[in-house]
Design a protein around this motif. Structure first.
Motif, short mmCIF file in Angstrom:
data_model
loop_
_atom_site.label_atom_id
_atom_site.label_comp_id
_atom_site.label_asym_id
_atom_site.label_seq_id
_atom_site.Cartn_x
_atom_site.Cartn_y
_atom_site.Cartn_z
N LYS A 140 0.84 -1.20 0.00
CA LYS A 140 0.00 0.00 0.00
C LYS A 140 0.88 1.26 0.00
O LYS A 140 1.96 1.29 0.58
CB LYS A 140 -0.91 0.02 1.23
CG LYS A 140 -1.98 -1.08 1.20
CD LYS A 140 -2.83 -1.04 2.46
CE LYS A 140 -3.85 -2.19 2.46
NZ LYS A 140 -4.62 -2.23 3.73
N GLY A 173 -4.67 -0.10 -3.64
CA GLY A 173 -3.72 -0.02 -2.54
C GLY A 173 -3.23 1.36 -2.21
O GLY A 173 -2.25 1.51 -1.46
N GLU A 209 -4.43 0.43 8.73
CA GLU A 209 -4.26 -0.36 7.52
C GLU A 209 -3.45 -1.63 7.78
O GLU A 209 -3.57 -2.62 7.06
CB GLU A 209 -3.55 0.47 6.44
CG GLU A 209 -4.36 1.64 5.92
CD GLU A 209 -5.57 1.19 5.11
OE1 GLU A 209 -5.50 0.11 4.49
OE2 GLU A 209 -6.57 1.93 5.11
N SER A 213 1.26 -4.05 5.72
CA SER A 213 0.69 -3.89 4.38
C SER A 213 1.10 -2.57 3.72
O SER A 213 0.79 -2.36 2.55
CB SER A 213 -0.85 -3.95 4.44
OG SER A 213 -1.38 -2.77 5.02
N VAL A 214 1.77 -1.68 4.47
CA VAL A 214 2.08 -0.34 3.95
C VAL A 214 3.53 -0.28 3.50
O VAL A 214 4.45 -0.51 4.29
CB VAL A 214 1.80 0.75 5.00
CG1 VAL A 214 2.13 2.13 4.44
CG2 VAL A 214 0.34 0.70 5.46
#
Length: 438
Positions: A140, A173, A209, A213-214
């Protein structure tokens, strides 16, 4: 007082259907013919003083002989090289020159054709970095609402403005966060608190989030489409700490702010915060060729090759590291580095800023850093910034205006007499649109 000039007789071809304009054609559209110094001439013979450096690009003016000579020499020697089989000397030297200008820790540069490509490369690079370290789920990308990052699909998705939604769903994303200026404008958060609150909200967004995932946070250090919104002294440092805590790469989009615009080579040095990836463009070639670059820290570059050795990052573009563009960039970077321009920028800024503040008066708040200026206009009113910019254009002055702001970015070669002319015309435009100021 300068009299607003009537519109010229049409000098356009009778049929324009073959050309797709960047912005809608109107009575104000200009057919440019020539440029010299910081002035442009159109096909009707009118002259314009460019106080925007084209669009933050022509920092050395329109007749910079060292860059013209470098491109001409390269054109006669090697206009193109097969990109699948090697590169050229100008590209190698330009990459080293960029690394030398950049903050300590930046060790490699990938040359591309424009700012949008630079941002796209940064997105791919961030995801690749995490994948190579065993974290393929970190994909993301966070970016600002009301920021701007380009016109290609991925970079446009990062641009958090409602007017880009007409193209339909963007890159999956991408998550938008609020910058300090928006907290101040929309929720009346005091300026002395907005930086800390905005940084905390970014951290909460990463946590919501899921840090696993970032991949990256992509931001403009100074936000152009918010009328040159300048962060508080501590804000970017707080953001750097947040990213480090959660293993998120920090990417600065310095397409506008790079190459001396903020008074240092890059805004990263002006604000004392080094990102993991730096996107640069516009002034990189002085406007003499399409060119941009993505600069990367050593821990990013080492995933693309052996430490201290050559690195590679594909897929790329046919014209990336093109000899002509590289020659223009090398000449511009060399001129910037060796020509005393940082001193010139500081001197010109010290002369210009107080005069802009004086002419704005109570009609707007001036935001200034180096030779980047925004005026946040007071009083509201529909299309206020566009109306002021239009009033300037009728008087032969090029600036940019949108929403409730106007921005200026004079070329580094602008004289004090030309600054006085800019300020005088701007004052007349403000008188016309906003009324007399105090």
């Amino acid at each position: 007082m300068t009299t607003a000039r009537p519109a010229p007789l049409s000098s356009w071809p009778s049929d324009l259907s073959a050309f797709c304009f960047e912005v809608p054609h109107s009575e104000e559209s200009l057919l440019f013919e020539s440029g010299k110094g910081v002035r442009l001439s159109d096909a009707a013979g009118r002259s314009y003083l460019d106080a925007l450096s084209g669009v933050f690009v022509t920092c050395f003016g329109y007749d910079c002989e060292p860059i013209v000579r470098a491109v001409t020499d390269q054109l006669r020697t090697l206009p193109f090289n097969p990109p699948l089989h090697g590169t050229n000397r100008a590209a190698l030297e330009l990459a080293q020159g960029l690394v030398d200008l950049a903050p300590a820790g930046i060790t490699a540069a990938k040359l591309v054709n424009g700012g949008s490509e630079s941002v796209e490369a940064a997105i791919r690079l961030a995801r690749l970095h995490h994948r190579s370290r065993g974290n393929p789920g970190k994909v993301k990308i966070l970016s600002y609402y009301h920021g701007y990052h380009g016109a290609t699909f991925g970079s446009l998705t990062l641009t958090g403005r409602p007017d880009v939604t007409r193209f339909g769903p963007g890159l999956p994303g991408v998550v938008h966060v609020w910058p300090p200026d928006c907290l101040e404008a929309f929720w009346d958060v005091p300026a002395e608190q907005s930086g800390a609150l905005a940084a905390a909200m970014i951290e909460r967004t990463i946590e919501a989030e899921g840090p696993d995932s970032v991949a990256a946070l992509v931001i403009e250090p100074v936000i152009h489409l918010r009328g040159m919104a300048i962060p508080s002294a501590d804000y970017l440092a707080r953001v750097r700490e947040v990213c480090d805590r959660h293993g998120v790469l920090l990417v600065f989009d310095e397409i506008v702010t790079g190459f001396g615009r903020t008074g240092r080579p890059f805004a990263a040095q002006t604000f004392g915060v080094t990102p993991d990836i730096l996107c640069v463009g516009k002034g990189i070639s002085g406007g003499y060729a399409p060119l941009a670059a993505v600069l990367m820290a050593e821990h990013i570059a080492e995933g693309l090759g052996e430490k201290g050795g050559p690195v590679s990052f594909a897929p790329s573009h046919t014209y990336a590291a093109n000899p002509l563009a590289s020659a223009a960039g090398l000449a511009a970077v060399t001129l910037f580095r060796d020509g005393g321009y940082l001193d010139r920028i500081r001197e010109l800024s010290a002369y210009t800023e107080p005069r802009l503040r004086a002419v704005a008066g109570d009609r707007g708040t001036v935001r200034a850093v180096g030779l980047l200026y925004g005026i946040k206009l007071a009083g509201g009113g529909e299309r206020l910034g566009e109306r002021v910019a239009s009033a300037c254009l009728r008087r032969g002055l090029i600036i940019r205006g949108q929403d409730d702001w106007v921005v200026l970015a004079p070329a580094f070669v602008t004289t004090t007499a030309e600054v006085d002319e800019i300020v005088g015309v701007l004052g007349e435009a403000l008188d016309e649109v906003c009324g007399a100021g105090r």
